[in-house]
Design an enzyme around this catalytic site. Structure first.
Site, PDB file in Angstrom:
ATOM      1  N   HIS A  96    -103.216  40.561 -82.706  1.00  0.00           N
ATOM      2  CA  HIS A  96    -103.435  40.632 -81.261  1.00  0.00           C
ATOM      3  C   HIS A  96    -104.799  39.981 -80.979  1.00  0.00           C
ATOM      4  O   HIS A  96    -105.697  40.049 -81.816  1.00  0.00           O
ATOM      5  CB  HIS A  96    -103.454  42.114 -80.865  1.00  0.00           C
ATOM      6  N   ASP A 146    -106.093  47.333 -87.322  1.00  0.00           N
ATOM      7  CA  ASP A 146    -105.745  47.556 -85.926  1.00  0.00           C
ATOM      8  C   ASP A 146    -104.532  48.479 -85.901  1.00  0.00           C
ATOM      9  O   ASP A 146    -103.418  48.072 -86.224  1.00  0.00           O
ATOM     10  CB  ASP A 146    -105.424  46.200 -85.281  1.00  0.00           C
ATOM     11  N   GLN A 158    -100.514  49.975 -82.759  1.00  0.00           N
ATOM     12  CA  GLN A 158     -99.066  50.198 -82.734  1.00  0.00           C
ATOM     13  C   GLN A 158     -98.584  51.207 -83.778  1.00  0.00           C
ATOM     14  O   GLN A 158     -97.452  51.695 -83.681  1.00  0.00           O
ATOM     15  CB  GLN A 158     -98.317  48.870 -82.941  1.00  0.00           C
ATOM     16  N   LYS A 172    -101.620  54.425 -75.744  1.00  0.00           N
ATOM     17  CA  LYS A 172    -100.394  54.026 -76.433  1.00  0.00           C
ATOM     18  C   LYS A 172     -99.773  55.196 -77.183  1.00  0.00           C
ATOM     19  O   LYS A 172     -98.780  55.038 -77.884  1.00  0.00           O
ATOM     20  CB  LYS A 172    -100.692  52.875 -77.394  1.00  0.00           C
ATOM     21  N   CYS A 219    -100.360  38.609 -75.957  1.00  0.00           N
ATOM     22  CA  CYS A 219    -101.718  38.507 -76.494  1.00  0.00           C
ATOM     23  C   CYS A 219    -101.708  38.140 -77.971  1.00  0.00           C
ATOM     24  O   CYS A 219    -102.568  38.598 -78.744  1.00  0.00           O
ATOM     25  CB  CYS A 219    -102.517  39.802 -76.296  1.00  0.00           C
TER      26      CYS A 219
END
Ligand code: PLP
Ligand code: PLP
Lengths: 406, 139, 406, 139
Positions: free
Chosen positions: C123, C200, C203, C226, C364
């Site tokens: 991302h 990261d 998700q 999220k 993104c």
């Protein structure tokens, strides 16, 4: 005076009591304000009916969410009387706003030989970022000395500015002493010297009507949570020409024009400075908070603050063993004092037991404490839901404090 | 007002906070320990001379609230002449008092222990003791 | 499968309809998730009963507010199975968390000759900050190429690591293709090379149980919004030893040990990295969101995601003119596809009209788009309130799309 | 489904989006204007040759959705051979159509105008026109 009983009904927190069973006398408004129902409802309404990520989705919710967010930007622009929407950047609060300038602007514009001038009454948030930016860039960090009562001296300011002074960082209202700095005059002096001005508006935004076009400052920062809005959202204002040439402090989604493997280009302001998912609900609720403030009227609010301050100043002056700091002139609804031979923390604990919430300590203004030669103060700070009776309760509790600690 | 408040700020504690016992700068001391609370700005220096593993002389200087001053003064008095093992035992005893688990805490320790009933004040009571413990642990 | 009808009742947004009068089929969960009542109630409850600035006040509310905030830090630590509370830093979200490391850590630790390696599936938030950090520091920015289906190739990774690679930035789960990267293995490879790893987790945190001690990554970032929490709050995890020697990215109140006119010292982590007033209510509500997730159980949630994904993958495979991207193996509840000769935006508009919220575009991840040689995709991403019936509606709407655009 | 959706994606617009009229690279053109939407990645290049103040030749290339392609193709066709004043009038006319204020917009303009009924799509319709306007303003 405002109709305090009517206003208090709009703030649910006033139905709570402390551990000792006392109702809340909240005199720590300079730290954060309480929230009215409309703001809580605005937050909840956003999540119940609009919640979606903004600026990227092409479905209903995403569109409505984006519009609500941008509408709030419009409300902020109107509130500060700025000309261009893109001069309003949402961020976490005053601290982040100043860091964005100190590091984002500072990175490209501060060089060895340059100077940054901050006043000795600054909150750490408008002091340390500049100190660090100077450390990184090799610029010189200078602190402007104050009058003995802690107020700003414009003559000293003029003397301290040199041809190398690129930035002056100054608070609009001292969060410790409440003194109001003549920003318009200060900006003129600085601009005459070719110096930009970063104004810390954390304390002024909820006290008086603002017109940033008149003030003519280059940057201005405030926090939503100090004006009845949620924590986690605040605003940086910057003049369009300055923002256009400023590097982004953070990089990520929503602020990018095009990503290449070796080079990335950015969108124009304000989006360039809003990387990633912003606090959309909080920004929307901040708009609601500004509506709420406009509904009451800043003129009445200022008057209310000043009346409370004058009354409290008078009563404190005639209370034995209380030493007031600062001066009663040109000041907002904030008073700092000490009780002879009693440490501020002990005072605050005893007041707290009586349900009176005040702050004790250095209030994130250690340089000011050093200047005044003290280690801390007791600070009371007023808002629209405070009244004379609460000041009387404060005085009574101070008398009790003396008795207990004698 | 709850009785705890009066019991915290009782005479023995206030007297101790005002006493000048052990309140003395010692810039030449072997060890100078800093006890600082960044939240409120309370700041004490503990001056120690050790004779191998025994506290030969201790004094303190600085400023703080009644609770932190009383507690620091108590610490300084208590460790005078003690060896490090005894100091460690004393610290353990202090911790027990603070957590309400000591069997025979003594009046002033009981008063200090009440600090935890008041928002943000326990730190005042333990400030210098913690700094001293860290110092001993680091020897 | 989870009991979706029961779960949907806990999310007020599902009683809304779009402009065309259609109920909401929300398939844009990778962008942001919807919020259950308990989270809204937690937010509101904070402001109604606890609201005060933290870490500085010595009255009742300030104390309770501080405790609620710190308790939430404890919940995050437990959720990620990390050992030390001070390894958990609250911030705005994934983007800020990564910027804190890229700039805060990068500033002191990246030098000319050093290299930073990021994967081509990152991302922008885990790509551009590193690119910029390299630009400032003179380090070399390298992008790891992917397999043709967009998945990571561990052999390429081994080859790309050099003795100069100081940092590897890699996503746990691709927000575009849904592929799950074997972080534990990746970390081993990187550590063997003396390279730190920034993961990261935007998700992964709402998809599977995490144990950061097992993963052994050095930094890990996620966003509250999220995982059913509010926007405006997120978390950076960093290993204690690394945080201890890391410079603060922002300076201001609450993170300072002592301010001197020429030199300032900072508190230990986590406070060093939380300058100014944090989003306290949002952080508290994030704790509530994690409780909510624990109540359902991440094992069931993962299973639910995978079942939906498998069903959708199967149905999309047998739908004419749909081109799926990525591969069905090792992937989370995220699918990207295109409809032959129809631009992703046109698809999304027609789906949106049917009440189906999907995302269209580059998500993104422009470097990934370049790698795949496409300009964008339609992305569906699932959550606990989605069911098979919604997948069927998606397929029907895609057929309609073909009819309209034929 | 609201009738607006069918009216947006009507035959004349879809045909226009698929047509190759004016769809041609012109790397040697006098002026290359970029029309880029960072939100979705739609990206067109407009290739222009001016003869003093007249558009001598125009073509475009790139990719985008049906709406942005149709709109770009329409733009390219409409400015062919026009002088700058006429181009400005055309842009004004386009704006009026988009805001629903033109008296006699014509079918395809009407279709494009419907884009504003759909979340985030108006930008697709105006993308190339805006880029072209910026270019003219900058001459
Ligand atoms: C004058 C002043 N500046 C800056 C700040 C920092 O604001 P925040 O903590 O919301 O970033 C405050 C409040 O703490 C303040 O009073
Ligand atoms: C993989 C990944 N990383 C980073 C981000 C950025 O998260 P945020 O916008 O919450 O900072 C996202 C979400 O947009 C994401 O999916």
């Amino acid at each position: 005076m405002l109709d305090v009983s009517l206003i208090r009904k709009q703030f649910p927190i006033f139905s709570t009591v402390n551990d000792a069973g006392k109702p809340l006398v909240y005199l720590d408004n300079a730290a954060t304000t309480q929230k009215p129902w409309v703001v809580l409802e605005s937050l909840s309404n956003y999540y119940r009916t609009l919640n979606a990520n903004i600026h990227r989705g092409i479905y209903d919710l995403a569109d409505k969410s984006t519009k609500a967010y941008e509408q709030s930007r419009g409300k902020v622009a109107q509130f500060l009387k700025v000309e261009h929407l893109e001069e309003i950047i949402f961020c976490r609060g005053t601290t982040e706003a100043i860091n964005m300038v100190a590091h984002g602007w500072g990175m490209d514009h501060l060089n060895p030989g340059d100077e940054v001038l901050v006043t000795a009454m600054e909150h750490h948030a408008n002091f340390v970022p500049w100190q660090v930016a100077c450390e990184y860039s090799g610029a010189k960090f200078k602190v402007l000395p104050l009058n003995s009562d802690g107020s700003l001296n414009l003559e000293s300011l003029k003397e301290a500015l040199t041809p190398h002074t690129r930035m002056l960082a100054v608070t609009h209202i001292s969060n410790t002493l409440g003194c109001i700095n003549p920003i318009q005059e200060i900006v003129k002096i600085a601009h005459n010297n070719g110096t930009l001005v970063m104004v810390d508006g954390a304390q002024s935004v909820s006290f008086q009507e603002l017109n940033l076009q008149d003030l003519d400052c280059d940057f201005f920062a405030f926090s939503g949570h100090k004006i009845f809005g949620p924590m986690g959202v605040g605003v940086l204002y910057g003049k369009r020409e300055l923002l256009q040439e400023m590097s982004p402090y953070q990089q990520g989604g929503s602020m990018i024009y095009q990503v290449g493997e070796q080079k990335t280009t950015y969108k124009a302001p304000p989006h360039r400075f809003e990387a990633g998912t912003p606090p959309v609900a909080d920004a929307v609720a901040l708009g609601t908070a500004l509506d709420f403030v406009n509904g009451i009227g800043l003129a009445s609010i200022k008057d209310h603050h000043i009346q409370l301050r004058n009354y409290a100043w008078e009563r404190l002056t005639t209370t034995d063993h209380v030493q007031l700091l600062g001066s009663p002139n040109q000041s907002a609804g904030i008073i700092s004092f000490n009780v002879e031979n009693i440490h501020a923390h002990d005072v605050a604990t005893i007041l707290g037991e009586a349900g009176i919430a005040v702050r004790a300590g250095h209030h994130c203004t250690q340089p000011l404490m050093d200047h005044l030669g003290i280690s801390g103060t007791v600070r009371v700070s007023f808002s629209i839901y405070n009244d004379f009776n609460e000041v009387d309760q404060l005085i009574d509790a101070l008398v009790t404090t003396r008795k207990i600690m004698a | 007002m709850r009785p705890e408040l009066k019991a915290l700020y009782q005479k023995i504690l206030l007297d101790r906070a005002k006493s000048t016992l052990g309140f003395e700068k010692g810039p030449e001391a072997q060890h100078i320990i800093e006890a600082y609370n960044p939240v409120c700005g309370d700041q004490f220096k503990l001056f120690l001379d050790l004779d191998t593993d025994k506290v030969d002389h201790a004094s303190y200087h600085g400023y703080g609230c009644a609770i932190s001053k009383a507690s620091t003064s108590l610490l300084i008095e208590s460790i005078q002449g003690k060896n490090l093992d005894e100091c460690r035992k004393l610290i353990d005893f202090f911790k027990q008092c603070m957590s309400g688990m000591a069997t025979n805490p003594g009046e002033i320790y009981q008063a200090l222990a009440l600090s935890k009933e008041f928002p943000g004040r326990q730190q005042c009571a333990v400030l210098s003791w913690q700094a001293f413990e860290n110092f001993i642990d680091g020897l």
